[in-house]
Write an enzyme that holds these catalytic residues in place. Structure first.
Site, PDB file in Angstrom:
ATOM      1  N   LYS A  54      44.586  45.350  43.854  1.00 33.20           N
ATOM      2  CA  LYS A  54      43.422  45.067  44.705  1.00 33.20           C
ATOM      3  C   LYS A  54      43.870  44.794  46.139  1.00 33.20           C
ATOM      4  O   LYS A  54      43.288  45.313  47.092  1.00 33.20           O
ATOM      5  CB  LYS A  54      42.645  43.850  44.155  1.00 33.20           C
ATOM      6  CG  LYS A  54      41.834  44.177  42.917  1.00 33.20           C
ATOM      7  CD  LYS A  54      41.324  42.931  42.200  1.00 33.20           C
ATOM      8  CE  LYS A  54      40.613  43.345  40.910  1.00 33.20           C
ATOM      9  NZ  LYS A  54      40.262  42.217  40.044  1.00 33.20           N
ATOM     10  N   GLN A  98      40.109  35.836  39.995  1.00 28.51           N
ATOM     11  CA  GLN A  98      40.517  36.722  38.899  1.00 28.51           C
ATOM     12  C   GLN A  98      40.281  36.038  37.548  1.00 28.51           C
ATOM     13  O   GLN A  98      40.750  34.926  37.321  1.00 28.51           O
ATOM     14  CB  GLN A  98      42.000  37.088  39.073  1.00 28.51           C
ATOM     15  CG  GLN A  98      42.518  38.083  38.063  1.00 28.51           C
ATOM     16  CD  GLN A  98      41.873  39.468  38.183  1.00 28.51           C
ATOM     17  OE1 GLN A  98      41.673  39.991  39.276  1.00 28.51           O
ATOM     18  NE2 GLN A  98      41.526  40.062  37.057  1.00 28.51           N
ATOM     19  N   ASP A 121      32.248  40.060  43.210  1.00 33.84           N
ATOM     20  CA  ASP A 121      32.234  40.443  41.795  1.00 33.84           C
ATOM     21  C   ASP A 121      30.808  40.470  41.237  1.00 33.84           C
ATOM     22  O   ASP A 121      30.571  41.007  40.154  1.00 33.84           O
ATOM     23  CB  ASP A 121      33.061  39.445  40.965  1.00 33.84           C
ATOM     24  CG  ASP A 121      34.377  40.039  40.486  1.00 33.84           C
ATOM     25  OD1 ASP A 121      34.506  41.277  40.499  1.00 33.84           O
ATOM     26  OD2 ASP A 121      35.268  39.261  40.088  1.00 33.84           O
TER      27      ASP A 121
END
Ligand code: NAD
Length: 297
Positions: A54, A98, A121
């Site tokens: 990422k 994460q 997200d």
């Protein structure tokens, strides 16, 4: 084999190019560089790989990447304080924590601490509610990637029968909601669904997000249907080598489907591309700039 192969790798490359072009324009016109902060708690090997990837792709798209690595025994208080700091930082437009988090940390509490406008997200309860009511929101990256590929292939999805197998908060439920927002008739199937084969046989679009290797056989698929395989499963292949497979049995499904995504090279690459796209979208919204139509939900 008759199905068209939906090349997620190539599609993701095109999304990344559009993101990079948009970023360059924002820098030139407004002197603004989108920034993505990724927080990793602990040393889960798969998470470390994702976070590295990422960060690399964020920088390649011309954006700023901020990686924050915390020890596995980090307290909730310390993690929440870090999120508060990132929420207040004007150089940070996207925040991603994460998952999974170590078990002593409350994932819902942590995710809901992220400022909704920076929640790239799309897991914050406000964004879930906005998506559920068809309002502008941050959309979870994996389902967004699936939707963009389906729209690209079909044009309009209106009136199509879609079956989503899996009801997780990160894939199945938002996927179903996106398809509903695009006027599909949607069924969500899950581990308690009866006669799953018959349910899937009625679908023009099948999205499999289960986490069971090659669970969906070709004789569940209606001729000409589009099959989107979200699953990433590691199994033992020839010579004891680890092999990646999806949730659908590729060979048999490809022989009846109209279109299918491969594993690897399908949904996977689109997920990070959509994360970059969401970071640009967040930056545009925060700064009151026009958004790109190319990667909106
Ligand atoms: P999850 O474990 O949270 O959810 C799995 C879902 O499958 C559950 O809702 C469960 O009800 C359903 N299920 C389980 N067994 C079933 C059965 N026999 N029949 C029907 N439904 C069944 O998983 P998740 O996080 O949604 O991920 C699903 C898969 O997608 C995994 O393989 C994961 O690795 C993969 N994934 C891929 C990406 C990507 O970028 N490509 C992103 C996220 C997840």
């Amino acid at each position: 084999m008759s199905a068209d192969v939906i090349d997620g790798k190539a599609f993701a490359g095109r999304v990344r190019e559009k993101v990079a072009a948009h970023v360059a324009q924002m820098k030139a016109d407004h002197n603004i560089t989108p920034g993505l902060a990724v927080v990793l708690v602990g040393e889960d090997p798969a998470s470390q790989v994702y976070v590295r990837s990422k960060g690399k792709q964020t920088v390649e798209a011309g954006m700023n990447s901020y990686e924050h690595k915390l020890d596995a025994d980090t307290s909730e208080e310390v993690l929440l304080a870090m999120i508060d700091k990132l929420n207040a930082d004007p150089a940070v437009h996207g925040i991603l924590v994460q998952l999974p988090l170590p078990s002593h940390l409350d994932e819902d509490l942590v995710i809901n601490r992220i400022a909704p406008e920076k929640d790239v997200d799309g897991f914050h309860i406000s964004n879930v509610g906005l998506l559920g009511t068809g309002q502008k929101s941050m959309v979870p990256c994996t389902p967004l990637g699936c939707l963009l590929m389906l729209r690209d292939y079909h044009g309009s999805l209106s009136g199509m029968n879609a079956v989503v197998i899996g009801r997780s908060n990160i894939v199945g439920k938002p996927m179903a909601q996106l398809l509903l927002n695009d006027s599909c008739t949607v069924t969500i199937a899950h581990s308690r669904t009866k006669n799953l084969a018959d349910v899937v046989r009625g679908a023009d679009i099948v999205v499999a997000a289960v986490g069971r290797p090659e669970m969906v056989p070709g004789d569940w698929i209606k001729k000409g249907a589009s099959v989107i395989d979200v699953g990433i499963n590691r199994i033992e292949g020839e010579g004891g080598k680890t092999k990646l497979v999806g949730d659908v049995d590729y060979e048999s499904c490809a022989s009846v489907a109209g279109a299918i995504t491969p594993v690897p090279g399908g949904v996977g690459p689109m997920t990070i591309a959509c994360l970059l796209a969401n970071t640009v979208t967040a930056c545009c919204r925060i700064n009151g700039l026009p958004e790109s139509e190319d990667f909106s939900s």
